[in-house]
Design an enzyme around this catalytic site. Structure first.
Site, PDB file in Angstrom:
ATOM      1  N   ARG A   1       2.718 -16.217 -20.436  1.00 29.35           N
ATOM      2  CA  ARG A   1       3.048 -14.989 -19.695  1.00 29.35           C
ATOM      3  C   ARG A   1       3.463 -14.007 -20.554  1.00 29.35           C
ATOM      4  NH1 ARG A   1       8.710 -16.906 -16.697  1.00 29.35           N
ATOM      5  NH2 ARG A   1       9.891 -16.000 -18.197  1.00 29.35           N
TER       6      ARG A   1
ATOM      7  N   ASN B   1       7.134 -28.287 -25.882  1.00 30.92           N
ATOM      8  CA  ASN B   1       8.443 -27.563 -26.276  1.00 30.92           C
ATOM      9  C   ASN B   1       8.682 -27.057 -27.768  1.00 30.92           C
ATOM     10  OD1 ASN B   1      11.158 -26.669 -26.537  1.00 30.92           O
ATOM     11  ND2 ASN B   1      11.880 -28.706 -25.219  1.00 30.92           N
TER      12      ASN B   1
ATOM     13  N   LYS C   1      18.071 -14.203 -33.029  1.00 27.33           N
ATOM     14  CA  LYS C   1      16.823 -13.004 -33.495  1.00 27.33           C
ATOM     15  C   LYS C   1      17.170 -12.578 -35.018  1.00 27.33           C
ATOM     16  CE  LYS C   1      14.461 -13.064 -29.893  1.00 27.33           C
ATOM     17  NZ  LYS C   1      12.756 -13.762 -30.188  1.00 27.33           N
TER      18      LYS C   1
ATOM     19  N   TYR D   1      21.701 -14.906 -28.275  1.00 28.25           N
ATOM     20  CA  TYR D   1      20.494 -14.063 -28.402  1.00 28.25           C
ATOM     21  C   TYR D   1      20.261 -13.122 -29.812  1.00 28.25           C
ATOM     22  CZ  TYR D   1      16.162 -11.741 -27.086  1.00 28.25           C
ATOM     23  OH  TYR D   1      14.746 -11.221 -27.123  1.00 28.25           O
TER      24      TYR D   1
ATOM     25  N   ALA E   1       2.429 -18.515 -24.607  1.00 28.21           N
ATOM     26  CA  ALA E   1       1.382 -17.532 -24.174  1.00 28.21           C
ATOM     27  C   ALA E   1       1.072 -17.544 -22.867  1.00 28.21           C
ATOM     28  CB  ALA E   1       0.373 -18.050 -25.212  1.00 28.21           C
TER      29      ALA E   1
ATOM     30  N   ASN F   1       6.238 -16.343 -30.773  1.00 27.88           N
ATOM     31  CA  ASN F   1       6.298 -15.490 -29.919  1.00 27.88           C
ATOM     32  C   ASN F   1       7.513 -16.135 -28.756  1.00 27.88           C
ATOM     33  OD1 ASN F   1       5.978 -13.271 -27.442  1.00 27.88           O
ATOM     34  ND2 ASN F   1       5.175 -15.189 -26.600  1.00 27.88           N
TER      35      ASN F   1
HETATM   36  P1  NAI Z   1       9.133 -14.356 -20.959  1.00 28.93           P
HETATM   37  O1  NAI Z   1      10.217 -14.993 -20.657  1.00 28.93           O
HETATM   38  O2  NAI Z   1       8.242 -13.442 -20.023  1.00 28.93           O
HETATM   39  O3  NAI Z   1       7.949 -15.337 -21.851  1.00 28.93           O
HETATM   40  C1  NAI Z   1       8.358 -16.155 -22.688  1.00 28.93           C
HETATM   41  C2  NAI Z   1       7.435 -17.376 -23.057  1.00 28.93           C
HETATM   42  O4  NAI Z   1       8.180 -18.236 -23.774  1.00 28.93           O
HETATM   43  C3  NAI Z   1       7.172 -18.225 -21.698  1.00 28.93           C
HETATM   44  O5  NAI Z   1       5.712 -18.034 -21.822  1.00 28.93           O
HETATM   45  C4  NAI Z   1       7.828 -19.208 -22.004  1.00 28.93           C
HETATM   46  O6  NAI Z   1       7.143 -20.278 -21.178  1.00 28.93           O
HETATM   47  C5  NAI Z   1       7.614 -19.466 -23.483  1.00 28.93           C
HETATM   48  N1  NAI Z   1       8.599 -20.398 -23.734  1.00 28.93           N
HETATM   49  C6  NAI Z   1      10.155 -20.300 -23.602  1.00 28.93           C
HETATM   50  N2  NAI Z   1      10.723 -21.479 -24.172  1.00 28.93           N
HETATM   51  C7  NAI Z   1       9.751 -22.103 -24.820  1.00 28.93           C
HETATM   52  C8  NAI Z   1       9.563 -23.573 -25.567  1.00 28.93           C
HETATM   53  N3  NAI Z   1      10.793 -24.058 -25.592  1.00 28.93           N
HETATM   54  N4  NAI Z   1       8.579 -23.796 -25.912  1.00 28.93           N
HETATM   55  C9  NAI Z   1       7.360 -23.327 -25.824  1.00 28.93           C
HETATM   56  N5  NAI Z   1       7.427 -22.114 -24.949  1.00 28.93           N
HETATM   57  C10 NAI Z   1       8.624 -21.473 -24.522  1.00 28.93           C
HETATM   58  O7  NAI Z   1       9.579 -13.457 -22.366  1.00 28.93           O
HETATM   59  P2  NAI Z   1       8.878 -12.232 -22.920  1.00 28.93           P
HETATM   60  O8  NAI Z   1       9.517 -10.825 -22.536  1.00 28.93           O
HETATM   61  O9  NAI Z   1       7.349 -12.080 -22.754  1.00 28.93           O
HETATM   62  O10 NAI Z   1       9.310 -12.398 -24.394  1.00 28.93           O
HETATM   63  C11 NAI Z   1       8.307 -12.974 -25.469  1.00 28.93           C
HETATM   64  C12 NAI Z   1       9.074 -12.839 -26.680  1.00 28.93           C
HETATM   65  O11 NAI Z   1       9.532 -11.537 -27.130  1.00 28.93           O
HETATM   66  C13 NAI Z   1      10.492 -13.773 -26.957  1.00 28.93           C
HETATM   67  O12 NAI Z   1      10.671 -14.247 -28.060  1.00 28.93           O
HETATM   68  C14 NAI Z   1      11.491 -12.590 -26.575  1.00 28.93           C
HETATM   69  O13 NAI Z   1      12.912 -13.057 -27.039  1.00 28.93           O
HETATM   70  C15 NAI Z   1      10.890 -11.473 -27.433  1.00 28.93           C
HETATM   71  N6  NAI Z   1      11.317 -10.232 -26.890  1.00 28.93           N
HETATM   72  C16 NAI Z   1      11.147  -9.669 -25.523  1.00 28.93           C
HETATM   73  C17 NAI Z   1      11.673  -8.455 -25.356  1.00 28.93           C
HETATM   74  C18 NAI Z   1      11.409  -7.754 -23.889  1.00 28.93           C
HETATM   75  O14 NAI Z   1      12.141  -6.855 -23.768  1.00 28.93           O
HETATM   76  N7  NAI Z   1      10.819  -8.580 -22.968  1.00 28.93           N
HETATM   77  C19 NAI Z   1      12.279  -7.393 -26.243  1.00 28.93           C
HETATM   78  C20 NAI Z   1      12.206  -8.029 -27.500  1.00 28.93           C
HETATM   79  C21 NAI Z   1      11.885  -9.208 -27.965  1.00 28.93           C
END
Ligand code: NAI
Length: 272
Positions: A22, A74, A180, A176, A20, A101
């Site tokens: 970002r 994590n 998903k 990926y 959460a 998320n």
């Molecule tokens: P982002 O990279 O900006 O944020 C991802 C967040 O997850 C970050 O806060 C990060 O620190 C956290 N994170 C990553 N690995 C972690 C772990 N091992 N433990 C705890 N937290 C962890 O990505 P975004 O774009 O906000 O994506 C959020 C979700 O939405 C993801 O699951 C992504 O696959 C999904 N998504 C994103 C899309 C896009 O176009 N941006 C499209 C479809 C799905």
């Protein structure tokens, strides 16, 4: 004001949002605060970003004394998941909504024929194993809360953020897509298992959303969106996804479970 009920459990709804600090997770936490949830914000590593995000979440709530906390964990690690839930219990005393998320994209897009085991393991650990077992632990806690009868009017829910990659094949990031698609099946499994326990389970399937995750491929998607990738010709925003979660959180889909909500500008429509 935070008013505890007779059992000491607050009468306010509580959400746990993973990843959460970002992007989409941050926007989900903000939209949940807007609909009067208290929020536990999980983050992976960037404490500064998590603190900044928690200030924005607090500011979004109109409720006096809104409770917002951050917790580094994590989600791929069993001990971290356990600690995350322990802290949520200690600080909030209850949980109404889990939002899976947190997720990662591969460090590098690689043709399927050159893909590595390391990347596969990393993606599956974070994007599927983490939410799978976090959901299991949360479901047990939600069942315990329901059967205790301590919380009146308790309608818990679980939401997972998948992707159009759950069904759209991108051979340069197979890991990926597989993660998903697995998360999508996870939603069906828990929906089927938890319906009798009074817990509804949903999948939100975002399309192309403007966040740090997609910043590196911005030009490619600018071109594709211009060319009609989705009927609604714009990038999605984190708020688009946050609002869909808020609709679920406010109980707008009581007779739906295992439901997929596409937040993709119509990308999923087959057109002729
Ligand atoms: P982002 O990279 O900006 O944020 C991802 C967040 O997850 C970050 O806060 C990060 O620190 C956290 N994170 C990553 N690995 C972690 C772990 N091992 N433990 C705890 N937290 C962890 O990505 P975004 O774009 O906000 O994506 C959020 C979700 O939405 C993801 O699951 C992504 O696959 C999904 N998504 C994103 C899309 C896009 O176009 N941006 C499209 C479809 C799905």
């Amino acid at each position: 004001m935070d008013v505890p009920n007779t059992s000491g459990t607050s009468d306010r709804k509580v959400a746990l949002v993973t990843g959460a600090s970002r992007g989409i997770g941050r926007a989900i936490a903000i939209e949940l605060a807007r609909v009067n949830y208290d929020v536990m914000m999980n983050y992976a590593a960037n404490r500064e970003a998590a603190d900044e995000a928690s200030v924005a979440v607090r500011a979004a709530s109109t409720r006096e004394g809104v409770r917002v906390a951050t917790c580094q964990a994590n989600i791929a690690e069993a001990s971290d998941r356990e600690e995350l839930l322990q802290k949520t219990r200690q600080q909030f005393g209850r949980l109404d909504l889990l939002v899976n998320n947190a997720g990662i994209a591969p460090e590098k897009r690689t043709d399927l024929l050159d893909a590595t085991v390391e990347s596969f393991d990393q993606l599956l650990d974070v994007n599927l194993k983490g939410p799978y077992f976090l959901t299991q632990a949360v479901a047990r806690w939600m069942i315990e809360q329901r059967t205790s009868g301590e919380i009146g009017d308790y309608h818990p829910a679980i939401v997972s953020i998948t992707s159009v990659s759950a069904y759209a094949a991108s051979p340069e990031r197979g890991d990926y897509c597989v993660s998903k698609a697995g998360l999508s099946m996870m939603t069906k499994l828990y929906a089927a298992r938890l319906a009798n326990e009074g817990i509804n389970v949903y999948e939100i399937r975002p399309g192309v959303i403007a966040t740090d995750m997609t910043a590196g491929v911005k030009e490619k998607y600018d071109r594709l969106i211009d060319a009609g990738l989705s009927p609604i010709k714009r990038w999605g925003t984190p708020e688009d996804v946050g609002r869909a979660v808020a609709a679920i959180a406010t109980g707008m889909f009581p007779f739906s479970t295992g439901e997929v909500i596409n937040v993709d500008g119509g990308f999923h429509l087959r057109r002729l």
